[in-house]
Design a protein around this motif. Structure first.
Motif, PDB file in Angstrom:
ATOM      1  N   LEU A 218      64.569   5.675 -23.828  1.00 17.36           N
ATOM      2  CA  LEU A 218      65.377   4.389 -23.313  1.00 17.36           C
ATOM      3  C   LEU A 218      66.079   3.648 -24.376  1.00 17.36           C
ATOM      4  N   ALA A 219      67.173   4.447 -24.848  1.00 17.55           N
ATOM      5  CA  ALA A 219      67.992   3.896 -26.082  1.00 17.55           C
ATOM      6  C   ALA A 219      68.982   2.955 -25.931  1.00 17.55           C
ATOM      7  N   SER A 220      69.232   2.265 -24.816  1.00 12.21           N
ATOM      8  CA  SER A 220      70.187   1.437 -24.831  1.00 12.21           C
ATOM      9  C   SER A 220      70.030   0.151 -25.344  1.00 12.21           C
ATOM     10  N   THR A 221      70.895  -0.492 -26.009  1.00 15.13           N
ATOM     11  CA  THR A 221      70.730  -1.659 -26.702  1.00 15.13           C
ATOM     12  C   THR A 221      71.361  -2.862 -26.034  1.00 15.13           C
ATOM     13  N   ASP A 222      71.794  -2.646 -24.790  1.00 13.72           N
ATOM     14  CA  ASP A 222      72.455  -3.965 -24.292  1.00 13.72           C
ATOM     15  C   ASP A 222      71.059  -4.517 -23.648  1.00 13.72           C
ATOM     16  N   PRO A 223      71.190  -6.065 -24.019  1.00 14.82           N
ATOM     17  CA  PRO A 223      70.028  -6.861 -23.608  1.00 14.82           C
ATOM     18  C   PRO A 223      69.729  -6.861 -22.301  1.00 14.82           C
ATOM     19  N   LYS A 224      70.409  -6.606 -21.380  1.00 14.13           N
ATOM     20  CA  LYS A 224      70.065  -6.488 -19.707  1.00 14.13           C
ATOM     21  C   LYS A 224      69.232  -5.340 -19.579  1.00 14.13           C
ATOM     22  N   PHE A 225      69.894  -4.208 -20.196  1.00 10.97           N
ATOM     23  CA  PHE A 225      69.281  -2.973 -19.679  1.00 10.97           C
ATOM     24  C   PHE A 225      67.893  -2.651 -20.631  1.00 10.97           C
ATOM     25  N   ARG A 226      67.730  -3.397 -21.601  1.00 10.68           N
ATOM     26  CA  ARG A 226      66.393  -3.583 -22.568  1.00 10.68           C
ATOM     27  C   ARG A 226      65.430  -4.214 -21.690  1.00 10.68           C
ATOM     28  N   VAL A 227      65.869  -5.150 -20.777  1.00 13.00           N
ATOM     29  CA  VAL A 227      64.714  -5.641 -19.766  1.00 13.00           C
ATOM     30  C   VAL A 227      64.159  -4.816 -18.900  1.00 13.00           C
ATOM     31  N   ARG A 228      65.140  -3.762 -18.311  1.00 13.58           N
ATOM     32  CA  ARG A 228      64.414  -2.927 -17.405  1.00 13.58           C
ATOM     33  C   ARG A 228      63.712  -1.922 -18.274  1.00 13.58           C
ATOM     34  N   ALA A 229      64.098  -1.557 -19.233  1.00 13.78           N
ATOM     35  CA  ALA A 229      63.358  -0.687 -20.224  1.00 13.78           C
ATOM     36  C   ALA A 229      62.116  -1.180 -20.664  1.00 13.78           C
ATOM     37  N   THR A 230      61.958  -2.569 -21.040  1.00 13.71           N
ATOM     38  CA  THR A 230      60.675  -3.321 -20.971  1.00 13.71           C
ATOM     39  C   THR A 230      59.740  -3.248 -19.861  1.00 13.71           C
ATOM     40  N   MET A 231      60.169  -3.451 -18.633  1.00  9.43           N
ATOM     41  CA  MET A 231      59.460  -3.420 -17.486  1.00  9.43           C
ATOM     42  C   MET A 231      58.803  -2.211 -17.506  1.00  9.43           C
ATOM     43  N   TRP A 232      59.364  -1.062 -17.481  1.00  5.30           N
ATOM     44  CA  TRP A 232      58.595   0.100 -17.442  1.00  5.30           C
ATOM     45  C   TRP A 232      57.810   0.380 -18.554  1.00  5.30           C
ATOM     46  N   GLU A 233      57.958   0.143 -19.860  1.00  6.43           N
ATOM     47  CA  GLU A 233      57.291   0.322 -20.944  1.00  6.43           C
ATOM     48  C   GLU A 233      55.704  -0.454 -20.780  1.00  6.43           C
ATOM     49  N   ASP A 234      56.137  -1.674 -20.283  1.00  6.14           N
ATOM     50  CA  ASP A 234      54.733  -2.588 -20.114  1.00  6.14           C
ATOM     51  C   ASP A 234      53.978  -2.079 -19.050  1.00  6.14           C
ATOM     52  N   ALA A 235      54.529  -1.486 -17.734  1.00  9.40           N
ATOM     53  CA  ALA A 235      53.831  -0.988 -16.673  1.00  9.40           C
ATOM     54  C   ALA A 235      53.150   0.190 -17.206  1.00  9.40           C
ATOM     55  N   LEU A 236      53.822   1.050 -18.011  1.00  8.64           N
ATOM     56  CA  LEU A 236      53.184   2.426 -18.533  1.00  8.64           C
ATOM     57  C   LEU A 236      52.185   2.156 -19.435  1.00  8.64           C
ATOM     58  N   ALA A 237      52.232   1.129 -20.260  1.00  3.26           N
ATOM     59  CA  ALA A 237      50.962   0.633 -20.793  1.00  3.26           C
ATOM     60  C   ALA A 237      49.872   0.204 -20.347  1.00  3.26           C
ATOM     61  N   ALA A 238      49.954  -0.822 -19.114  1.00  2.00           N
ATOM     62  CA  ALA A 238      48.828  -1.017 -18.484  1.00  2.00           C
ATOM     63  C   ALA A 238      48.395   0.201 -17.653  1.00  2.00           C
ATOM     64  N   HIS A 239      49.233   1.175 -17.161  1.00  2.00           N
ATOM     65  CA  HIS A 239      48.698   2.486 -16.561  1.00  2.00           C
ATOM     66  C   HIS A 239      47.682   3.369 -17.560  1.00  2.00           C
ATOM     67  N   ARG A 240      48.387   3.392 -18.755  1.00  2.00           N
ATOM     68  CA  ARG A 240      47.261   4.152 -19.671  1.00  2.00           C
ATOM     69  C   ARG A 240      46.142   3.566 -20.064  1.00  2.00           C
ATOM     70  N   ALA A 241      46.109   2.073 -20.054  1.00  3.52           N
ATOM     71  CA  ALA A 241      44.973   1.297 -20.347  1.00  3.52           C
ATOM     72  C   ALA A 241      43.999   1.411 -19.065  1.00  3.52           C
ATOM     73  N   GLY A 242      44.368   1.959 -18.012  1.00  2.47           N
ATOM     74  CA  GLY A 242      43.644   2.138 -17.035  1.00  2.47           C
ATOM     75  C   GLY A 242      43.618   0.946 -15.922  1.00  2.47           C
ATOM     76  N   ARG A 243      44.519   0.019 -16.257  1.00  4.18           N
ATOM     77  CA  ARG A 243      44.626  -1.132 -15.341  1.00  4.18           C
ATOM     78  C   ARG A 243      45.350  -1.118 -14.170  1.00  4.18           C
ATOM     79  N   ILE A 244      46.154  -0.255 -14.110  1.00  5.08           N
ATOM     80  CA  ILE A 244      46.882  -0.028 -12.969  1.00  5.08           C
ATOM     81  C   ILE A 244      47.192   1.413 -12.786  1.00  5.08           C
ATOM     82  N   ARG A 245      47.884   1.998 -11.633  1.00  5.71           N
ATOM     83  CA  ARG A 245      48.470   3.097 -11.467  1.00  5.71           C
ATOM     84  C   ARG A 245      50.186   3.030 -11.184  1.00  5.71           C
ATOM     85  N   VAL A 246      50.995   3.627 -11.886  1.00 11.87           N
ATOM     86  CA  VAL A 246      52.335   3.120 -11.830  1.00 11.87           C
ATOM     87  C   VAL A 246      53.209   4.656 -12.002  1.00 11.87           C
TER      88      VAL A 246
END
Length: 303
Positions: free
Chosen positions: A118-146
């Protein structure tokens, strides 16, 4: 049958809720206005109100994020809503299915696959990238399934006026008038059919093989604006339409008055070079193919 909470009832959420209802599920549709399809439980809520979304999601089997704030509000609107979704998914134990898009990849040479950074440097598109990265981190920590389901530009029944192949394209085409377009007419572009998006979301929410990674919606071969217009015209029994491109300087001036037009520069790279979506991983894993283009266009045209 399970309880499915669909947040957002726009061009994707509406199709999704209808399909889930047809399958006999309990469907809760959450929007700011409280509107939704007949047969669903309709809830009015501010998605940024974390406590409220946590309450609504209790007992859900699947929680779908089909919200789509206006592009010019992504930086302000997405972060609190993303936090609400994560809290609701963790509290309820529901599978969290995110409706994503291709913007976070940024400019790409060649077909897009899910393993691209997720290589876009556009601030708006980084928001969407961060949403996925945060959710995936929670998945890998066993907190959610995403999982996240990503498509290209939408077309089909129920497409909004934001769709490049929506009413702004269809109305003049039906009337035999010149069709105004924003981007070059002859650059191949991936188009994702709205009912296929809804089907992919349902598959991803119900199959554990989908969890913990992103997927691309089954999408047909890329076609240009001209090819899509010619196919539509042929189905209507009309001659090929005349496509008239709006000059870029005119669009820039329009951006002084329209927030949406100001955003066009952020996605220009998607239309000035071939934009190809590879959905073979989803098709191969789940045995789902995209709807054939002419069949999809007939439904789009109401034929």
């Amino acid at each position: 049958m399970g309880k499915h909470v669909v947040v957002g009832s726009g061009q994707v959420g509406g199709h999704l809720a209808a399909k889930l209802l047809d399958q006999g599920h309990e469907v809760v549709v959450v929007t700011r206005s409280g509107r939704g399809p007949e047969g669903a439980v309709k809830v009015a809520a501010d998605i940024a109100d974390q406590a409220r979304l946590v309450q609504v999601a209790q007992g859900a089997d699947v929680l779908y994020n089909c919200v789509n704030p206006a592009y010019h509000r992504w930086l302000t609107d997405w972060p609190p809503m993303a936090a609400s979704f994560l809290a609701a998914a963790e509290s309820s134990g529901a599978v969290y299915v995110m409706l994503g898009n291709l913007y976070p990849y940024g400019p790409v040479a060649g077909p897009m696959t899910e393993d691209l950074p997720l290589a876009s440097t556009d601030p708006k598109f980084r928001v969407r990238a961060t949403m996925w990265e945060d959710a995936l981190a929670a998945h890998r920590a066993g907190r959610i399934r995403v999982t996240e389901v990503r498509g290209s530009d939408y077309y089909g029944p129920g497409a909004t006026d934001q769709s490049y192949l929506g009413d702004r394209f269809l109305k003049p085409l039906r009337a035999g008038r010149a069709v105004p377009i924003v981007w070059p007419a002859d650059v191949p572009h991936a188009w994702t059919y709205l009912p296929d998006v809804a089907d992919a979301l349902i598959v991803a929410g119900g199959d554990e093989r989908a969890w913990g990674r992103p997927w691309h919606v089954p999408t047909a071969e890329p076609l240009t604006f001209r090819q899509m217009g010619e196919r539509m015209a042929a189905l209507l029994g009309r001659p090929a339409p005349r496509l008239v491109r709006i000059p870029w300087p005119v669009l820039r001036v329009g951006g002084m008055f329209s927030p949406m037009m100001r955003e066009l520069g952020h996605v220009r790279h998607q239309f000035t070079a071939p934009y190809v979506l590879d959905s073979s991983a989803f098709q191969r894993t789940f045995g789902v193919a995209p709807t054939p283009v002419d069949e999809a266009l007939k439904a789009t045209l109401g034929l």
